[in-house]
Scaffold this active site. Structure first.
Site, mmCIF file in Angstrom:
data_model
loop_
_atom_site.group_PDB
_atom_site.id
_atom_site.type_symbol
_atom_site.label_atom_id
_atom_site.label_comp_id
_atom_site.label_asym_id
_atom_site.label_seq_id
_atom_site.Cartn_x
_atom_site.Cartn_y
_atom_site.Cartn_z
ATOM 1 N N CYS A 179 -0.622 0.196 7.530
ATOM 2 C CA CYS A 179 -1.057 0.583 6.188
ATOM 3 C C CYS A 179 -2.391 1.328 6.238
ATOM 4 O O CYS A 179 -2.669 2.166 5.376
ATOM 5 C CB CYS A 179 -1.176 -0.653 5.299
ATOM 6 S SG CYS A 179 0.426 -1.415 4.940
ATOM 7 N N CYS A 224 -2.842 -3.893 6.972
ATOM 8 C CA CYS A 224 -2.525 -4.091 8.387
ATOM 9 C C CYS A 224 -2.906 -2.853 9.196
ATOM 10 O O CYS A 224 -2.983 -1.743 8.676
ATOM 11 C CB CYS A 224 -1.050 -4.423 8.558
ATOM 12 S SG CYS A 224 0.081 -3.066 8.152
ATOM 13 N N THR A 260 19.965 -38.942 3.610
ATOM 14 C CA THR A 260 20.142 -38.338 2.294
ATOM 15 C C THR A 260 21.434 -37.537 2.233
ATOM 16 O O THR A 260 22.135 -37.532 1.222
ATOM 17 C CB THR A 260 18.935 -37.425 1.967
ATOM 18 O OG1 THR A 260 17.771 -38.242 1.838
ATOM 19 C CG2 THR A 260 19.157 -36.651 0.686
ATOM 20 N N GLU A 270 0.822 -1.208 0.000
ATOM 21 C CA GLU A 270 0.000 0.000 0.000
ATOM 22 C C GLU A 270 0.859 1.262 0.000
ATOM 23 O O GLU A 270 0.587 2.213 -0.744
ATOM 24 C CB GLU A 270 -0.929 0.004 1.231
ATOM 25 C CG GLU A 270 -1.956 -1.119 1.226
ATOM 26 C CD GLU A 270 -1.477 -2.369 1.938
ATOM 27 O OE1 GLU A 270 -2.323 -3.102 2.481
ATOM 28 O OE2 GLU A 270 -0.242 -2.618 1.949
ATOM 29 N N GLY A 328 14.914 -38.060 2.281
ATOM 30 C CA GLY A 328 14.698 -39.159 1.352
ATOM 31 C C GLY A 328 13.399 -39.898 1.600
ATOM 32 O O GLY A 328 12.440 -39.375 2.185
ATOM 33 N N ALA A 346 18.044 -47.057 -8.107
ATOM 34 C CA ALA A 346 18.258 -48.447 -8.503
ATOM 35 C C ALA A 346 18.664 -49.285 -7.300
ATOM 36 O O ALA A 346 18.949 -48.760 -6.213
ATOM 37 C CB ALA A 346 19.322 -48.516 -9.588
ATOM 38 N N ALA A 347 18.719 -50.580 -7.497
ATOM 39 C CA ALA A 347 19.052 -51.498 -6.400
ATOM 40 C C ALA A 347 20.440 -51.230 -5.834
ATOM 41 O O ALA A 347 20.694 -51.479 -4.653
ATOM 42 C CB ALA A 347 18.940 -52.941 -6.887
#
Length: 324
Positions: free
Chosen positions: A81, A72, A193, A46, A255, A160-161
């Site tokens: 404001c 506010c 992770t 504002e 993860g 993947a494995a």
């Protein structure tokens, strides 16, 4: 109001912990000025738009101001404001969303009306609410809005494995991950992770500030995630802690055990699933979620698909809480 929302979009990654608010001012003779909230401790939207109009030589007396959030009515880093709008002599204020902050929560609108300013509420509410959802969530719950980003093959596998996982999704998805980090106040991963992937969790592919880096558990000395905040304990308490630190939006990046724990606890507000056109083709690859799942079809989590889009060669599915 749509133009005000666009203004807010431009500062979305700059204003936190203050809300990202946009404003449009139209003078009595039809001149228009636009503005948005500045980074702390700068001006609210504002005041920005009022100053822009004055700098342009406009008379703001009798003007109409459109703003995405209720003005506010309290002293913080800036003056209220409401005082700025009343002092400027504007005739009308239109706002999209009421501010649930207990220091505002209707007081802003009431103060303006008491000063003789016409107030209209609820214009473009759905769009503005979606834009301000992290701020609104934080003010209502004391916790951050939680986004979980997941990247997987179409058969729901992330590695993947042999543990190799870089990269399941493509370059465009990785660039988007950096844009998302720039919009979030904090990014969180598990200590597993950190040990496996040694991520930096910084913003590199786009312009923007780095989020607070949060690790559940202990990060090894020398890990690239340092300096980071190390937290432990029940996840609701972790969110309470981050909320007290002013984190409005939290990005959970992994993860699979962390993803499972947040999901099972019902603490995720939005899921962003990046799906690659790839198939691991077996049950020995690592799953999206590691841990016990629904015991029966009646216990399956069901949400609402809020969006589906292509991103490079990948597909992004956005899920939110709700009934499908």
């Amino acid at each position: 109001m749509r133009r005000a929302i666009t203004q807010a979009d431009r500062v979305r990654h700059l204003t936190s912990p203050n809300p990202w608010v946009g404003a449009i001012l139209r003078t009595r003779d039809g001149r228009e000025f636009a503005g948005a909230t500045e980074p702390p401790p700068g001006r609210h939207a504002e005041q920005v738009v009022l100053d822009a109009a004055r700098a342009g030589g406009a008379d703001v007396t009798g003007a109409t101001v459109w703003v995405t959030l209720e003005p506010c009515d309290h002293h913080g880093r800036t003056a209220p404001c409401t005082e700025a709008l009343i002092g400027a002599g504007v005739a009308r204020v239109v706002f999209a969303v009421g501010d649930p902050d207990p220091r505002v929560d209707g007081r802003g609108a009431a103060r303006l009306r008491a000063a003789g300013i016409a107030v209209t509420e609820g214009v473009c509410t759905d769009r503005a609410t979606d834009q301000l959802r992290p701020y609104l969530t934080h003010r209502r719950t004391g916790r951050p809005f939680v986004i979980m980003k997941l990247a997987a093959s179409l058969d729901g596998r992330i590695a993947a494995a042999d543990g190799s996982s870089r990269w399941v999704t493509g370059d465009a998805a990785r660039a988007e991950a950096h844009r998302l980090r720039a919009q979030c106040d904090a990014v969180l991963v598990g200590a597993g992770t950190v040990r496996t992937d040694d991520p930096e969790l910084t913003v590199r592919a786009v312009a923007g500030r780095d989020p607070l880096r949060v690790v559940l558990g202990r990060a090894p000395a020398g890990a690239r995630v340092h300096p980071c905040l190390e937290l432990s304990g029940p996840l609701p308490g972790v969110l309470d802690d981050l909320g007290r630190r002013g984190v409005l939006q939290l990005l959970v990046e992994g993860g699979s055990r962390v993803a499972h724990d947040f999901h099972r606890a019902g603490l995720v507000d939005r899921y962003l699933m990046h799906l690659a056109p790839a198939l691991f083709g077996g049950d020995d690859a690592a799953p999206l979620f590691r841990g016990s799942g629904a015991r029966s079809i009646d216990e399956v989590w069901r949400g609402r698909i809020a969006g589906v889009r292509h991103l490079g060669g990948d597909l992004v599915v956005e899920l939110e809480k709700g009934v499908a």
